[in-house]
Design an enzyme around this catalytic site. Structure first.
Site, PDB file in Angstrom:
ATOM      1  N   HIS A 445       0.814  -1.220   0.000  1.00  8.68           N
ATOM      2  CA  HIS A 445       0.000   0.000   0.000  1.00  8.68           C
ATOM      3  C   HIS A 445       0.844   1.266   0.000  1.00  8.68           C
ATOM      4  O   HIS A 445       0.507   2.253   0.663  1.00  8.68           O
ATOM      5  CB  HIS A 445      -0.947  -0.024   1.208  1.00  8.68           C
ATOM      6  CG  HIS A 445      -1.917  -1.159   1.171  1.00  8.68           C
ATOM      7  ND1 HIS A 445      -2.571  -1.654   2.278  1.00  8.68           N
ATOM      8  CD2 HIS A 445      -2.344  -1.912   0.122  1.00  8.68           C
ATOM      9  CE1 HIS A 445      -3.359  -2.651   1.918  1.00  8.68           C
ATOM     10  NE2 HIS A 445      -3.240  -2.835   0.621  1.00  8.68           N
TER      11      HIS A 445
HETATM   12  C1  LIG Z   1       0.519  -7.354  -5.295  1.00  3.90           C
HETATM   13  C2  LIG Z   1      -0.397  -6.250  -4.873  1.00  3.90           C
HETATM   14  C3  LIG Z   1      -1.527  -6.563  -4.114  1.00  3.90           C
HETATM   15  C4  LIG Z   1      -2.385  -5.542  -3.707  1.00  3.90           C
HETATM   16  N1  LIG Z   1      -3.584  -5.874  -3.160  1.00  3.90           N
HETATM   17  C5  LIG Z   1      -4.526  -4.920  -3.002  1.00  3.90           C
HETATM   18  C6  LIG Z   1      -5.867  -5.252  -2.693  1.00  3.90           C
HETATM   19  O1  LIG Z   1      -6.225  -6.425  -2.594  1.00  3.90           O
HETATM   20  N2  LIG Z   1      -6.753  -4.242  -2.537  1.00  3.90           N
HETATM   21  C7  LIG Z   1      -6.395  -2.938  -2.660  1.00  3.90           C
HETATM   22  O2  LIG Z   1      -7.227  -2.066  -2.441  1.00  3.90           O
HETATM   23  N3  LIG Z   1      -5.135  -2.600  -2.974  1.00  3.90           N
HETATM   24  C8  LIG Z   1      -4.219  -3.553  -3.195  1.00  3.90           C
HETATM   25  N4  LIG Z   1      -2.974  -3.213  -3.626  1.00  3.90           N
HETATM   26  C9  LIG Z   1      -2.636  -1.795  -3.742  1.00  3.90           C
HETATM   27  C10 LIG Z   1      -3.383  -1.081  -4.850  1.00  3.90           C
HETATM   28  O3  LIG Z   1      -3.553  -1.914  -5.974  1.00  3.90           O
HETATM   29  C11 LIG Z   1      -2.591   0.179  -5.213  1.00  3.90           C
HETATM   30  O4  LIG Z   1      -2.376   0.965  -4.049  1.00  3.90           O
HETATM   31  C12 LIG Z   1      -3.338   1.061  -6.198  1.00  3.90           C
HETATM   32  O5  LIG Z   1      -3.750   0.312  -7.323  1.00  3.90           O
HETATM   33  C13 LIG Z   1      -2.432   2.211  -6.595  1.00  3.90           C
HETATM   34  O6  LIG Z   1      -3.052   2.971  -7.591  1.00  3.90           O
HETATM   35  P1  LIG Z   1      -2.216   4.088  -8.366  1.00  3.90           P
HETATM   36  O7  LIG Z   1      -3.132   4.661  -9.376  1.00  3.90           O
HETATM   37  O8  LIG Z   1      -1.592   4.993  -7.378  1.00  3.90           O
HETATM   38  O9  LIG Z   1      -0.997   3.302  -9.055  1.00  3.90           O
HETATM   39  P2  LIG Z   1      -0.983   2.015  -9.982  1.00  3.90           P
HETATM   40  O10 LIG Z   1      -2.286   1.303  -9.932  1.00  3.90           O
HETATM   41  O11 LIG Z   1       0.238   1.266  -9.646  1.00  3.90           O
HETATM   42  O12 LIG Z   1      -0.880   2.624 -11.451  1.00  3.90           O
HETATM   43  C14 LIG Z   1       0.236   3.297 -11.928  1.00  3.90           C
HETATM   44  C15 LIG Z   1       0.292   3.096 -13.426  1.00  3.90           C
HETATM   45  O13 LIG Z   1       1.212   3.993 -13.990  1.00  3.90           O
HETATM   46  C16 LIG Z   1       2.021   3.299 -14.918  1.00  3.90           C
HETATM   47  N5  LIG Z   1       3.293   4.023 -14.989  1.00  3.90           N
HETATM   48  C17 LIG Z   1       4.217   4.169 -14.020  1.00  3.90           C
HETATM   49  N6  LIG Z   1       5.245   4.907 -14.461  1.00  3.90           N
HETATM   50  C18 LIG Z   1       4.962   5.242 -15.724  1.00  3.90           C
HETATM   51  C19 LIG Z   1       5.661   5.982 -16.706  1.00  3.90           C
HETATM   52  N7  LIG Z   1       6.855   6.542 -16.472  1.00  3.90           N
HETATM   53  N8  LIG Z   1       5.084   6.126 -17.919  1.00  3.90           N
HETATM   54  C20 LIG Z   1       3.864   5.587 -18.183  1.00  3.90           C
HETATM   55  N9  LIG Z   1       3.172   4.854 -17.281  1.00  3.90           N
HETATM   56  C21 LIG Z   1       3.719   4.689 -16.067  1.00  3.90           C
HETATM   57  C22 LIG Z   1       2.161   1.911 -14.335  1.00  3.90           C
HETATM   58  O14 LIG Z   1       2.591   0.972 -15.297  1.00  3.90           O
HETATM   59  C23 LIG Z   1       0.752   1.691 -13.834  1.00  3.90           C
HETATM   60  O15 LIG Z   1      -0.088   1.194 -14.843  1.00  3.90           O
HETATM   61  C24 LIG Z   1      -2.088  -4.193  -4.033  1.00  3.90           C
HETATM   62  C25 LIG Z   1      -0.956  -3.889  -4.801  1.00  3.90           C
HETATM   63  C26 LIG Z   1      -0.133  -4.899  -5.235  1.00  3.90           C
HETATM   64  C27 LIG Z   1       1.033  -4.554  -6.111  1.00  3.90           C
END
Ligand SMILES: Cc1cc2nc3c(=O)[nH]c(=O)nc-3n(C[C@H](O)[C@H](O)[C@H](O)COP(=O)(O)OP(=O)(O)OC[C@H]3O[C@@H](n4cnc5c(N)ncnc54)[C@H](O)[C@@H]3O)c2cc1C
Length: 507
Positions: A445
């Site tokens: 997280h």
């Molecule tokens: C293994 C795992 C299990 C988890 N389990 C849960 C769960 O069961 N329930 C829950 O609520 N949360 C869970 N989480 C956490 C939750 O999924 C994340 O906190 C949340 O999805 C984060 O959202 P975000 O939009 O901040 O980033 P992300 O969802 O990580 O999205 C970021 C995106 O940006 C892209 N990106 C990054 N850098 C670049 C770049 N330079 N150029 C272009 N694209 C880029 C990445 O490829 C990705 O697609 C889990 C996470 C993981 C990894």
């Protein structure tokens, strides 16, 4: 060179939601994602296979830096690198935490109390239980419960009741303290990621351009305005322009890196990296937070566990380490088999039939940081959550392990429990602390590395605009000021929903 109204960088929880709402509002949007589309890939779609995705083809492959507090171990911190981001590789739990989590945000970021966030949560939901004061239906994200919970998941509900906790119909309902069937982003037995829910229905829209397999390298600033991005496409560096602005949604690890590579960050770091300072912001990379998870309390099983069901878990438990606390700080889920970090495996062996329970601390006090170590686009990072730095975190996790061991020794688990496996006996004092240090891992997280706030150190404003610039917003887990007591997909989706509103009003 292509020009759009808005460019969204990253397609995870935040990026998918913001893209959908901007496209629905009629804006011309480019969604630029480093990873591939990933639709129809069995290992992503099968809910029981999420654990095996870490360090694989759809993971960024990051690690947390070691400390003595976790016995010098490197703890992997997976992040999805595919359309849907981490929602395409995560454990599919949909959990919003406690109203106080968001009311605390409002202390430093006016406008973010639970009451003010609730409409965006509801807008995102297609909850199988239907719409209510607290839940949404008909929204992009399908949310279901297990139709047939695994015996370990069922035993955990009975065990919770034996430990004196209430059994809840819905942990996202009026109270979250107790045991409950998990809310899951699973639809028809398949993972339902942010890409499935938010993006798939709009992929044919004339005003959306999806640019996959295209890592963004930096944001282009023209004076104090973000006007576009530099990204890699087919082996070349290309520029795409944004008439109205850029929304960073690359997640709590890659968004602070992109800020630094764009000249926005702590001045000393930028100078060390040889990057011209566009905007001095010492908060970039600070305030990193995560929930520590004990992985895990393993038990010998009287019977084989069979094929995993649902996400390999199925239920959750929330309770307090101290009755004086205003909200639950501890959380646990069952595992339908063995669950162990390599150090626990090395120490305890863990062969044969096993089940496990993973207890974690959802009100962790420790804070860490992220440092960009080179100016290379995908160069090394120092990512330090400082797990167990605050002694209160270690004490609470020790109590969590004791609670779980009490529960599995009770009547609810009598048909399953055949003795402790890891730890292999009841522990106390320094031995128990030693087990927590050995097994301490992440709940995945990571958040807080470009926090919002009304103060001078905040990276973005409570309307998610990078302070001191025009046309640059952040819509991902980076902006979270104080980690909520839940998994982070739901809160970040809510942030993405609200970001779209702010961007459309303020651009
Ligand atoms: C293994 C795992 C299990 C988890 N389990 C849960 C769960 O069961 N329930 C829950 O609520 N949360 C869970 N989480 C956490 C939750 O999924 C994340 O906190 C949340 O999805 C984060 O959202 P975000 O939009 O901040 O980033 P992300 O969802 O990580 O999205 C970021 C995106 O940006 C892209 N990106 C990054 N850098 C670049 C770049 N330079 N150029 C272009 N694209 C880029 C990445 O490829 C990705 O697609 C889990 C996470 C993981 C990894």
């Amino acid at each position: 060179m292509a020009t759009f109204d808005f460019i969204v960088v990253g397609s995870g929880s935040g990026g998918s939601a913001v893209t959908r709402r901007l496209v629905e509002a009629g804006a011309e949007v480019a969604l630029v994602e480093a990873g591939p589309p990933g639709f129809g890939v069995e290992e992503l779609d099968d809910p029981a296979r999420w654990v095996s995705l870490a360090k694989g083809a759809y993971d960024w492959g990051h690690d947390y830096a070691p400390t003595d507090r976790v016995l010098g171990r490197v703890i992997p911190i997976p992040r999805g690198r595919v359309l849907g981001g981490s929602t395409a590789t995560n454990a599919m739990m949909w959990y919003r935490g406690h109203p106080l989590d968001y009311d605390r945000w409002a202390d430093t970021s006016p406008g973010w109390s639970f009451a003010e966030c609730l409409p965006a949560f509801k807008r995102s939901e297609d909850w199988e239980g239907g719409a209510s004061d607290l839940r949404g239906s008909g929204g992009p994200l399908r949310i279901t419960r297990s139709p047939d919970p695994h015996p370990v998941a069922a035993a955990m509900l009975d065990g919770a009741a034996e430990m004196g906790l209430p059994i809840l119909d819905d942990p996202n309902g009026p109270s979250n303290e107790g045991g409950a069937l998990s809310n899951l982003n699973i639809s028809g037995g398949r993972r339902h990621s942010a890409a499935d829910g938010y993006l798939r229905p709009i992929l044919g829209a004339a005003n959306l351009t999806l640019i996959a397999d295209s890592p963004v390298i930096r944001v282009i600033l023209n004076g104090d305005r973000a006007t576009g991005i530099v990204h890699r496409l087919g082996g070349r560096e290309v520029v795409s322009e944004a008439r109205l602005g850029v929304i960073l949604a690359a997640g709590a690890i890659e968004t602070p890196r992109l800020l630094v590579l764009s000249g926005i960050g702590p001045e000393d770091d930028l100078k060390r990296l040889g990057i011209a300072v566009a905007l001095s912001r010492r908060g970039v990379g600070q305030n990193l937070q995560d929930h520590p998870l004990v992985r895990a309390v393993n038990c010998r099983a009287r019977v084989p566990m069979g094929r995993p069901r649902d996400n390999g878990g199925g239920t959750i438990l929330n309770w307090t380490s101290d009755p004086a606390l205003p909200q639950a700080d501890l959380h646990a889920f069952p595992v339908q088999g063995r669950s162990a970090v390599p150090a626990v495996l090395d120490r305890y062996g863990l062969d044969g039939d096993l089940f496990a329970i993973g207890p974690g601390l959802m009100r962790s006090h420790s804070r860490g940081y992220l440092r960009v170590l080179t100016a290379e686009p995908e160069g090394p990072l120092e990512i330090q959550p400082n797990f167990l730095a605050d002694p209160r975190d270690l004490a609470a996790l020790c109590r969590a392990v004791e609670f779980v061991q009490d529960m599995v020794e009770g009547p609810a688990f009598a048909h399953l429990f055949d003795g402790h496996a890891a730890p292999s006996a009841r522990l106390s004092g320094g031995d128990l602390e030693g087990f927590v240090r050995l097994a301490c891992s992440t709940f995945f997280h990571t958040c807080g590395t470009a926090r919002m706030g009304a103060d001078d150190d905040a990276v973005c404003t409570p309307r998610l605009a990078v302070r001191g610039l025009r046309g640059l917003w952040i819509a991902d887990a980076s902006v979270i000021p104080d980690i909520p007591s839940c998994n982070t997909h739901a809160p970040v989706t809510m942030i993405g929903e609200r970001a779209a509103t702010f961007v459309l009003e303020d651009a």
